[in-house]
Design a protein around this motif. Structure first.
Motif, PDB file in Angstrom:
ATOM      1  N   SER A 177      23.777  46.221  28.447  1.00 20.05           N
ATOM      2  CA  SER A 177      24.942  45.346  28.336  1.00 20.05           C
ATOM      3  C   SER A 177      26.130  46.162  27.833  1.00 20.05           C
ATOM      4  O   SER A 177      26.640  45.953  26.739  1.00 20.05           O
ATOM      5  CB  SER A 177      24.634  44.186  27.379  1.00 20.05           C
ATOM      6  OG  SER A 177      25.748  43.339  27.260  1.00 20.05           O
ATOM      7  N   ARG A 178      26.581  47.085  28.670  1.00 20.80           N
ATOM      8  CA  ARG A 178      27.682  47.969  28.294  1.00 20.80           C
ATOM      9  C   ARG A 178      28.714  48.033  29.412  1.00 20.80           C
ATOM     10  O   ARG A 178      28.403  47.806  30.584  1.00 20.80           O
ATOM     11  CB  ARG A 178      27.172  49.385  27.993  1.00 20.80           C
ATOM     12  CG  ARG A 178      26.347  49.513  26.717  1.00 20.80           C
ATOM     13  CD  ARG A 178      26.047  50.973  26.420  1.00 20.80           C
ATOM     14  NE  ARG A 178      25.320  51.597  27.530  1.00 20.80           N
ATOM     15  CZ  ARG A 178      25.180  52.916  27.687  1.00 20.80           C
ATOM     16  NH1 ARG A 178      25.751  53.739  26.839  1.00 20.80           N
ATOM     17  NH2 ARG A 178      24.494  53.402  28.708  1.00 20.80           N
ATOM     18  N   HIS A 179      29.925  48.382  29.010  1.00 21.63           N
ATOM     19  CA  HIS A 179      31.038  48.512  29.953  1.00 21.63           C
ATOM     20  C   HIS A 179      30.740  49.560  31.026  1.00 21.63           C
ATOM     21  O   HIS A 179      30.993  49.339  32.217  1.00 21.63           O
ATOM     22  CB  HIS A 179      32.301  48.876  29.159  1.00 21.63           C
ATOM     23  CG  HIS A 179      33.495  49.139  30.018  1.00 21.63           C
ATOM     24  ND1 HIS A 179      33.861  50.421  30.403  1.00 21.63           N
ATOM     25  CD2 HIS A 179      34.414  48.305  30.569  1.00 21.63           C
ATOM     26  CE1 HIS A 179      34.945  50.354  31.149  1.00 21.63           C
ATOM     27  NE2 HIS A 179      35.304  49.092  31.257  1.00 21.63           N
ATOM     28  N   LYS A 180      30.167  50.696  30.622  1.00 20.92           N
ATOM     29  CA  LYS A 180      29.882  51.779  31.575  1.00 20.92           C
ATOM     30  C   LYS A 180      28.866  51.341  32.623  1.00 20.92           C
ATOM     31  O   LYS A 180      28.976  51.726  33.798  1.00 20.92           O
ATOM     32  CB  LYS A 180      29.361  53.005  30.828  1.00 20.92           C
ATOM     33  CG  LYS A 180      30.420  53.708  29.985  1.00 20.92           C
ATOM     34  CD  LYS A 180      29.836  54.944  29.320  1.00 20.92           C
ATOM     35  CE  LYS A 180      30.904  55.656  28.482  1.00 20.92           C
ATOM     36  NZ  LYS A 180      30.355  56.864  27.805  1.00 20.92           N
ATOM     37  N   ILE A 181      27.873  50.569  32.210  1.00 23.63           N
ATOM     38  CA  ILE A 181      26.870  50.083  33.153  1.00 23.63           C
ATOM     39  C   ILE A 181      27.510  49.141  34.169  1.00 23.63           C
ATOM     40  O   ILE A 181      27.247  49.214  35.376  1.00 23.63           O
ATOM     41  CB  ILE A 181      25.736  49.358  32.403  1.00 23.63           C
ATOM     42  CG1 ILE A 181      25.005  50.316  31.454  1.00 23.63           C
ATOM     43  CG2 ILE A 181      24.754  48.722  33.381  1.00 23.63           C
ATOM     44  CD1 ILE A 181      24.242  51.414  32.141  1.00 23.63           C
ATOM     45  N   ALA A 182      28.379  48.247  33.692  1.00 23.96           N
ATOM     46  CA  ALA A 182      29.048  47.294  34.585  1.00 23.96           C
ATOM     47  C   ALA A 182      29.908  48.007  35.624  1.00 23.96           C
ATOM     48  O   ALA A 182      29.931  47.609  36.798  1.00 23.96           O
ATOM     49  CB  ALA A 182      29.902  46.327  33.764  1.00 23.96           C
ATOM     50  N   SER A 205      31.224  43.931  29.238  1.00 30.14           N
ATOM     51  CA  SER A 205      30.548  44.005  30.534  1.00 30.14           C
ATOM     52  C   SER A 205      30.435  42.638  31.201  1.00 30.14           C
ATOM     53  O   SER A 205      30.631  42.510  32.419  1.00 30.14           O
ATOM     54  CB  SER A 205      29.152  44.622  30.359  1.00 30.14           C
ATOM     55  OG  SER A 205      28.383  43.868  29.439  1.00 30.14           O
ATOM     56  N   CYS A 206      30.140  41.600  30.410  1.00 32.13           N
ATOM     57  CA  CYS A 206      29.999  40.256  30.974  1.00 32.13           C
ATOM     58  C   CYS A 206      31.318  39.787  31.597  1.00 32.13           C
ATOM     59  O   CYS A 206      31.326  39.167  32.659  1.00 32.13           O
ATOM     60  CB  CYS A 206      29.550  39.293  29.884  1.00 32.13           C
ATOM     61  SG  CYS A 206      29.107  37.655  30.488  1.00 32.13           S
ATOM     62  N   SER A 207      32.439  40.106  30.949  1.00 32.83           N
ATOM     63  CA  SER A 207      33.751  39.722  31.482  1.00 32.83           C
ATOM     64  C   SER A 207      34.029  40.410  32.816  1.00 32.83           C
ATOM     65  O   SER A 207      34.592  39.806  33.737  1.00 32.83           O
ATOM     66  CB  SER A 207      34.842  40.067  30.473  1.00 32.83           C
ATOM     67  OG  SER A 207      34.684  39.336  29.284  1.00 32.83           O
ATOM     68  N   LEU A 208      33.632  41.671  32.927  1.00 34.69           N
ATOM     69  CA  LEU A 208      33.823  42.401  34.193  1.00 34.69           C
ATOM     70  C   LEU A 208      33.022  41.755  35.322  1.00 34.69           C
ATOM     71  O   LEU A 208      33.504  41.642  36.460  1.00 34.69           O
ATOM     72  CB  LEU A 208      33.408  43.865  34.027  1.00 34.69           C
ATOM     73  CG  LEU A 208      34.286  44.722  33.119  1.00 34.69           C
ATOM     74  CD1 LEU A 208      33.711  46.129  33.009  1.00 34.69           C
ATOM     75  CD2 LEU A 208      35.720  44.795  33.643  1.00 34.69           C
ATOM     76  N   TYR A 209      31.799  41.323  34.999  1.00 37.71           N
ATOM     77  CA  TYR A 209      30.982  40.657  36.016  1.00 37.71           C
ATOM     78  C   TYR A 209      31.603  39.313  36.423  1.00 37.71           C
ATOM     79  O   TYR A 209      31.575  38.949  37.608  1.00 37.71           O
ATOM     80  CB  TYR A 209      29.564  40.419  35.488  1.00 37.71           C
ATOM     81  CG  TYR A 209      28.778  41.688  35.257  1.00 37.71           C
ATOM     82  CD1 TYR A 209      28.721  42.693  36.223  1.00 37.71           C
ATOM     83  CD2 TYR A 209      28.072  41.893  34.073  1.00 37.71           C
ATOM     84  CE1 TYR A 209      27.998  43.861  36.013  1.00 37.71           C
ATOM     85  CE2 TYR A 209      27.337  43.048  33.852  1.00 37.71           C
ATOM     86  CZ  TYR A 209      27.308  44.022  34.819  1.00 37.71           C
ATOM     87  OH  TYR A 209      26.589  45.178  34.603  1.00 37.71           O
ATOM     88  N   ILE A 210      32.155  38.586  35.464  1.00 39.36           N
ATOM     89  CA  ILE A 210      32.782  37.294  35.784  1.00 39.36           C
ATOM     90  C   ILE A 210      34.027  37.502  36.635  1.00 39.36           C
ATOM     91  O   ILE A 210      34.285  36.733  37.569  1.00 39.36           O
ATOM     92  CB  ILE A 210      33.118  36.526  34.490  1.00 39.36           C
ATOM     93  CG1 ILE A 210      31.835  36.097  33.780  1.00 39.36           C
ATOM     94  CG2 ILE A 210      33.970  35.294  34.797  1.00 39.36           C
ATOM     95  CD1 ILE A 210      32.048  35.422  32.445  1.00 39.36           C
ATOM     96  N   VAL A 211      34.812  38.542  36.345  1.00 40.40           N
ATOM     97  CA  VAL A 211      35.978  38.866  37.169  1.00 40.40           C
ATOM     98  C   VAL A 211      35.541  39.179  38.610  1.00 40.40           C
ATOM     99  O   VAL A 211      36.117  38.670  39.584  1.00 40.40           O
ATOM    100  CB  VAL A 211      36.754  40.055  36.569  1.00 40.40           C
ATOM    101  CG1 VAL A 211      37.770  40.608  37.570  1.00 40.40           C
ATOM    102  CG2 VAL A 211      37.468  39.636  35.291  1.00 40.40           C
ATOM    103  N   ARG A 264      38.482  43.280  28.423  1.00 46.83           N
ATOM    104  CA  ARG A 264      38.330  44.341  29.429  1.00 46.83           C
ATOM    105  C   ARG A 264      37.168  45.285  29.156  1.00 46.83           C
ATOM    106  O   ARG A 264      36.618  45.865  30.082  1.00 46.83           O
ATOM    107  CB  ARG A 264      39.630  45.151  29.523  1.00 46.83           C
ATOM    108  CG  ARG A 264      40.742  44.411  30.260  1.00 46.83           C
ATOM    109  CD  ARG A 264      42.025  45.178  30.221  1.00 46.83           C
ATOM    110  NE  ARG A 264      43.158  44.338  30.611  1.00 46.83           N
ATOM    111  CZ  ARG A 264      44.417  44.612  30.344  1.00 46.83           C
ATOM    112  NH1 ARG A 264      44.723  45.718  29.679  1.00 46.83           N
ATOM    113  NH2 ARG A 264      45.376  43.796  30.728  1.00 46.83           N
ATOM    114  N   ARG A 265      36.803  45.460  27.900  1.00 46.79           N
ATOM    115  CA  ARG A 265      35.713  46.372  27.566  1.00 46.79           C
ATOM    116  C   ARG A 265      34.371  45.650  27.487  1.00 46.79           C
ATOM    117  O   ARG A 265      33.359  46.255  27.132  1.00 46.79           O
ATOM    118  CB  ARG A 265      35.989  47.056  26.223  1.00 46.79           C
ATOM    119  CG  ARG A 265      37.287  47.836  26.167  1.00 46.79           C
ATOM    120  CD  ARG A 265      37.338  48.984  27.143  1.00 46.79           C
ATOM    121  NE  ARG A 265      36.306  49.965  26.903  1.00 46.79           N
ATOM    122  CZ  ARG A 265      36.108  51.047  27.647  1.00 46.79           C
ATOM    123  NH1 ARG A 265      36.875  51.259  28.716  1.00 46.79           N
ATOM    124  NH2 ARG A 265      35.147  51.901  27.362  1.00 46.79           N
TER     125      ARG A 265
END
Length: 302
Positions: A107-112, A28-34, A25-26
């Motif tokens: 490549s950070r969670h906040k950016i995503a 960034s790449c995973s958030l984009y894939i979701v 969850r934290r």
């Protein structure tokens, strides 16, 4: 199309389950894939379900202008959002392995969290332009010939062909260069265990990226070529052999091939990445354990 619609929805569900787990969850790449998986599923169903429905029912795309425009709008907005998230995933992977701190900070969670809604808003607004060009003519939901078709072909060539391909190829090459530099730096330190892990991750990442890129080219370039041909060639006579051939080719490259890409990401990851297969296996074991513990216990009456 029924087959790959079902497989695509199954794959999107598994992608959501895997990449939304607490361990991802934290990232960034995973958030984009979701986000990509959600958009992929909505775009796929918006495109394919009306075609499947029309096999045994009157096709509303052939007589209803509101349905024609709304169906195109949803499949275009969400499919383009999916493709944009794929490009951003490649950019994110490039940034994550860059030696420069400033580039790595992207490549950070906040950016995503900020980028994802901006992408959706961008396509929700831009998708209005091609939707206005769509109409129903002679029982076909499409762009009319002449200036609307030229504008639409130019638009699709840019957003579906030139921009994604140039961006993907550019950041793919940059990522390979960065990974080689990173591996060389670690090799200088002499830590064989880290080198082995990094090489495995390199292979998995490159297989996933290159396979997706090749499939993207195969499924989108024919659509661009067909649109250029349609804009440049004179219209075929009704009922002619040429019109039949063109109708089949346009269906194959603009519907069948184009939306096949929406259903493949999970299966590409599963085939090309060993680490993803381990993640998938852990998910199945977790689901099996959850279902097993949720089974109601049958009381034994003496």
């Amino acid at each position: 199309m029924t087959t790959y619609d079902i497989l695509g929805n199954i794959g999107s569900i598994f992608n959501l389950l895997i990449f939304s787990r607490s361990s991802h969850r934290r990232n960034s790449c995973s958030l984009y894939i979701v986000s990509m998986s959600l958009c992929s599923s909505i775009g796929l169903n918006s495109a394919v379900i009306p075609i499947i429905y029309a096999l045994d029912h009157p096709n509303p795309l052939s007589y209803s202008i509101p349905f024609c425009k709304s169906q195109y709008y949803f499949r275009h907005v969400f499919s383009q959002s999916m493709r944009t998230f794929f490009v951003i995933i490649c950019v994110d992977r490039y940034a994550s392995c860059n030696n420069r701190v400033f580039i790595r900070s992207f490549s950070r969670h906040k950016i995503a969290i900020r980028v994802i809604p901006l992408v959706m808003i961008f396509w929700i607004l831009l998708g209005l332009f091609p939707t206005m060009l769509y109409t129903v003519s002679n029982g076909v939901c499409d762009v009319q010939s002449g200036l609307p078709n030229i504008l639409y072909s130019a638009y699709i060539m840019i957003v579906l062909g030139i921009f994604p391909l140039v961006t993907l190829c550019t950041f793919g090459v940059l990522m390979v260069i960065n990974l080689k530099e990173l591996r060389a730096n670690i090799q200088t330190l002499g830590n064989r265990k880290i080198i082995s892990i990094l090489r495995k991750r390199d292979r998995d990442m490159m297989r996933m990226l290159l396979t997706e890129l090749v499939i993207y080219i195969i499924t989108t370039i024919p659509n661009t070529v067909a649109l250029i041909y349609k804009a440049a060639a004179p219209p075929a006579a009704n009922g002619s052999e040429r019109q039949c051939i063109e109708s089949f080719v346009f269906y194959f490259v603009r519907e069948f091939l184009l939306y096949l890409n929406n259903s493949l990401s999970f299966w590409i990851y599963l085939i090309t990445s060993q680490s993803f297969r381990h993640e998938f296996k852990r998910l199945l074991l977790h689901l099996f354990s959850f279902v097993k513990h949720k089974k109601p216990q049958v009381a034994i009456v003496h």
